[in-house]
Scaffold this motif. Sequence first.
Motif, short mmCIF file in Angstrom:
data_model
loop_
_atom_site.label_atom_id
_atom_site.label_comp_id
_atom_site.label_asym_id
_atom_site.label_seq_id
_atom_site.Cartn_x
_atom_site.Cartn_y
_atom_site.Cartn_z
N SER A 1 -53.57 -30.44 11.29
CA SER A 1 -53.44 -29.21 10.51
C SER A 1 -54.10 -28.10 11.49
O SER A 1 -55.12 -28.14 12.29
N GLY A 2 -53.50 -26.84 11.58
CA GLY A 2 -53.98 -25.90 12.66
C GLY A 2 -54.81 -24.61 11.95
O GLY A 2 -55.62 -24.03 12.65
N GLY A 3 -54.57 -24.45 10.47
CA GLY A 3 -55.34 -23.38 9.80
C GLY A 3 -54.90 -22.02 10.27
O GLY A 3 -55.62 -20.90 9.90
N SER A 4 -54.02 -21.89 11.01
CA SER A 4 -53.54 -20.52 11.41
C SER A 4 -52.89 -19.73 10.37
O SER A 4 -52.06 -20.23 9.54
N PRO B 1 -61.02 -18.03 7.02
CA PRO B 1 -62.03 -19.25 7.12
C PRO B 1 -61.91 -20.43 6.33
O PRO B 1 -62.08 -21.42 7.13
N ILE B 2 -61.60 -20.25 5.22
CA ILE B 2 -61.39 -21.41 4.49
C ILE B 2 -60.29 -22.59 4.82
O ILE B 2 -60.56 -23.42 4.96
N ALA B 3 -59.10 -21.91 5.33
CA ALA B 3 -58.15 -22.56 5.81
C ALA B 3 -58.57 -23.29 7.14
O ALA B 3 -58.32 -24.42 7.36
N MET B 4 -59.32 -22.54 8.16
CA MET B 4 -59.65 -23.12 9.35
C MET B 4 -60.74 -24.23 9.12
O MET B 4 -60.83 -25.09 9.86
N ALA B 5 -61.62 -24.00 8.13
CA ALA B 5 -62.69 -24.98 7.87
C ALA B 5 -61.84 -26.35 7.26
O ALA B 5 -62.27 -27.31 7.80
N ARG B 6 -60.87 -26.33 6.62
CA ARG B 6 -60.21 -27.26 6.13
C ARG B 6 -59.44 -27.82 7.19
O ARG B 6 -59.48 -29.23 7.44
N ALA B 7 -58.79 -27.19 8.09
CA ALA B 7 -58.05 -27.69 9.44
C ALA B 7 -59.18 -28.62 10.30
O ALA B 7 -58.74 -29.51 10.33
N MET B 8 -60.30 -27.95 10.25
CA MET B 8 -61.10 -28.73 11.30
C MET B 8 -61.81 -29.94 10.50
O MET B 8 -61.77 -31.07 11.29
N GLN C 1 -59.87 -31.79 8.45
CA GLN C 1 -58.67 -32.80 8.55
C GLN C 1 -58.54 -33.37 9.89
O GLN C 1 -58.48 -34.51 10.07
N ASN C 2 -58.69 -32.48 10.90
CA ASN C 2 -58.47 -32.97 12.12
C ASN C 2 -59.52 -34.05 12.56
O ASN C 2 -59.46 -34.90 13.27
N LEU C 3 -61.01 -33.63 12.19
CA LEU C 3 -61.94 -34.44 12.74
C LEU C 3 -62.13 -35.78 12.16
O LEU C 3 -62.00 -37.10 12.55
N LYS C 4 -61.38 -35.74 10.67
CA LYS C 4 -61.25 -37.07 9.82
C LYS C 4 -60.31 -37.99 10.51
O LYS C 4 -60.36 -39.15 10.56
N SER C 5 -59.29 -37.34 11.13
CA SER C 5 -58.07 -38.15 11.34
C SER C 5 -58.20 -38.45 12.85
O SER C 5 -57.38 -39.40 13.36
#
Length: 794
Positions: free
Chosen positions: A101-104, A83-90, A92-96
């Motif tokens: 980042s996929g968070g997979s 969940p931590i990696a997926m939240a970080r990926a979301m 980063q993706n929204l910001k850019s």
Amino acid sequence: MLPLADAACVVLLLAFLFSLPGQLFKSPTSYVVAASNGELLSASIAKDGQWRFPAADTVPDKFTKCLIAFEDKRFYAHPGVDPIAMARAMRQNLKSGSVVSGGSTISMQVIRLSRRESRTLWQKMIEVVLAVRLELSSSKEDILGLYAANAPFGSNVVGLDAASWRYFGRSAARLSWGEMATLAVLPNSPSLIHPGKNTERLIKKRNDLLDKIARLKIIDQATAELSKLEPIPGKPLPLPQHAVHLLNRFKSEYNDHSKGYDKSASTRITSTIDYELQINVNSLLKRYNNRYRANDINNIAALVLDVRTGKVLSYVGNNYQPDQKELESHVDMVRAARSPGSTLKPLLYASMLNEGFILPQTLVPDIPTQISGYTPQNYDLGYDGAIPADKALSRSLNIPAVKMLQNYKYQRFYDKLKQLGFTSLNKPADHYGLSLILGGSEVTMWDLTKAYMGMARSLNHYNEYKGRYNPHDYDAPVYVQGETRERSERDMRFDQYETQLTSVVDHAAIWNTFNAMEELMRPGEEGLWEQFSSSQRLAWKTGTSFGFRDAWAIGLTPDHVVCVWVGNADGEGRPGLTGIDAAAPVMFDIFKQLPVSKWFKIPQNKLKKLLVCRKSGYKAGENCVDKVQQLVSPAGEKTRICPYHVLVHLDRTETQRVTDACDSTVNMVHKPWFVLPPAMEYYYKIKNSDYKELPPFKTGCGAEGSGTAMEMIYPKNYASVYIPLEFDGSRGKVVLNATHRSANTRIYWHIDNEYVGTTQVYHQLAVSPPPGRHMLTLVDEYGERLVQVFTVLQ
């Protein structure tokens, strides 16, 4: 009845539990053959054009640490989804405003690799569910194994094992930190591997990972800095081709349902091949092949077996040269059916010893021979008259071998070869006839070495198994590691055998045969082998097929069997292509790569002492004066008493033979004499100066009725002869050849009762009878007659 909500939960639970297929990856894999030490020998591309090795049992620790640091640092903590990696990926993706980042997790990537679906939000959700399901049924190590075996590494390379060989030319277990870091970042961006492109991006990703694992204290910073200096791979490297023909054999047997391979079994095998020996034999054969090609001899093959375990230690089906297709080096000559030349002669010798037809040194005729139109010739075109069977074998004489087979019967020998496991005899025995012993059939190197290995194993086991026979001694060699272990264990379970088992050939016959085979004169410098204490004692045999198409050499010790074939895969013969000149030197050089073995132990309790005539090699009778004790097979008791030692009656001076018609029995001297039939005597006395001819009959005694004074050398009774035309077109002549025991006796020749000539001393007569059947009558001056029939062909 369950409430609707509960039913829905049950359905969802069942759907979750059964959402994962039994086999995640169904893509075809490469066929891979590794040596006994795990080194890669050969591999072939998978059916879909990908280099994809079967999943390995373990994943190298370096790759695991690099991969987790790069892709999924909480891999061992999460249940398949981070969940931590997926939240970080979301975030980063929204910001850019794009996917950066996929968070997979690694588990999610395994699911994605197995499904090969487009990367959408819905597919991402399915991957989450299936990743959790995967974690419930698989260990973390299994998941890492699935990833390592199926991740893309650029171009048509799939999986860590294939990538390590294609990019670095080594197994994954032997890669450095820099090399492993390079492979760890590739699945994330497999397009980075492209010769001459993306070099800087790939180096940056690798170096960043090296710095990261240094910060995580997996390696120190100095190691990271040194690893950054390593070059990155360029274009993919060719895979090793050290055992191409063994690989092809494995592929064909894997797909042959009769071989019993489970289709779910791995297409990777760990073979019994000794890696260093295989490399050395390949190099040796290549060197000889380069030399032989000057004579347009293009192909060479070798097979080395471990006698005690049945392992294949080296398998070189040909000197593989894929860039020269005209040489046909792709043909596996270990499995090809070829004429064996003389390599079956020791098997006949052993069989005859085993069944009481001969003793080791029984005299065998070596005279001009024609049997039903078949006329065998010795290689040197000469004749010995009579020769001990063991010397005939060591000199590889053809006529004695044919005479022995005629005595033994080719039908019986055919059955013996079948019993020994020769699979290429696919025609009836009558098709081969007596030519069976001179290469008139076809055999494979595999079957030939199997037969000799079986005999060596049987002799080895005499002392190990207290004289009993192991029915598995003649089993086929094995080249897969696990099969060898199973058979070795089976060999030792002898408590189940309560009675003595029968063997194809008994221990004593094998021992005598191997000793006879050791007497062959070795080629070149090997001829001085006895002068060196480090030299190897070998039982060996060569063979040359008709037309110089196949050259063979096979040798054995208690520990190893080596077989070499030299020739052309297309069957073209070449002058000088003989077993002794082309194949034997290669075989001896291969034996130099092997540990020196002690000689076979004597099967003392199986050998029987027997009094034998020294001159004839037959069982001694009352007329044999010079007797010697020999160790022979128990069946030797069945052999006949010496037919060549007879009692002759001489006058008082012992210079003339007499009969009771011309001399008193009181005056006679009765003396044993070694007497050969006239045709054998004619040639034997030329090479044996100590041979004493029978004294002539005393005047007035004659030799009437003896029936042994004359013998035809050519043609034999009922033979067919062909009379060629001369250069000027006139009809040629055939030379009739006879021998008489009394050298100066006249012989009067008649064809169809018509007198044609007289001979004395040398009984040869050139005649030109018309085509058809003729009666030949010889009459000597004492009235002795010899009548036989021959046919002149049109």
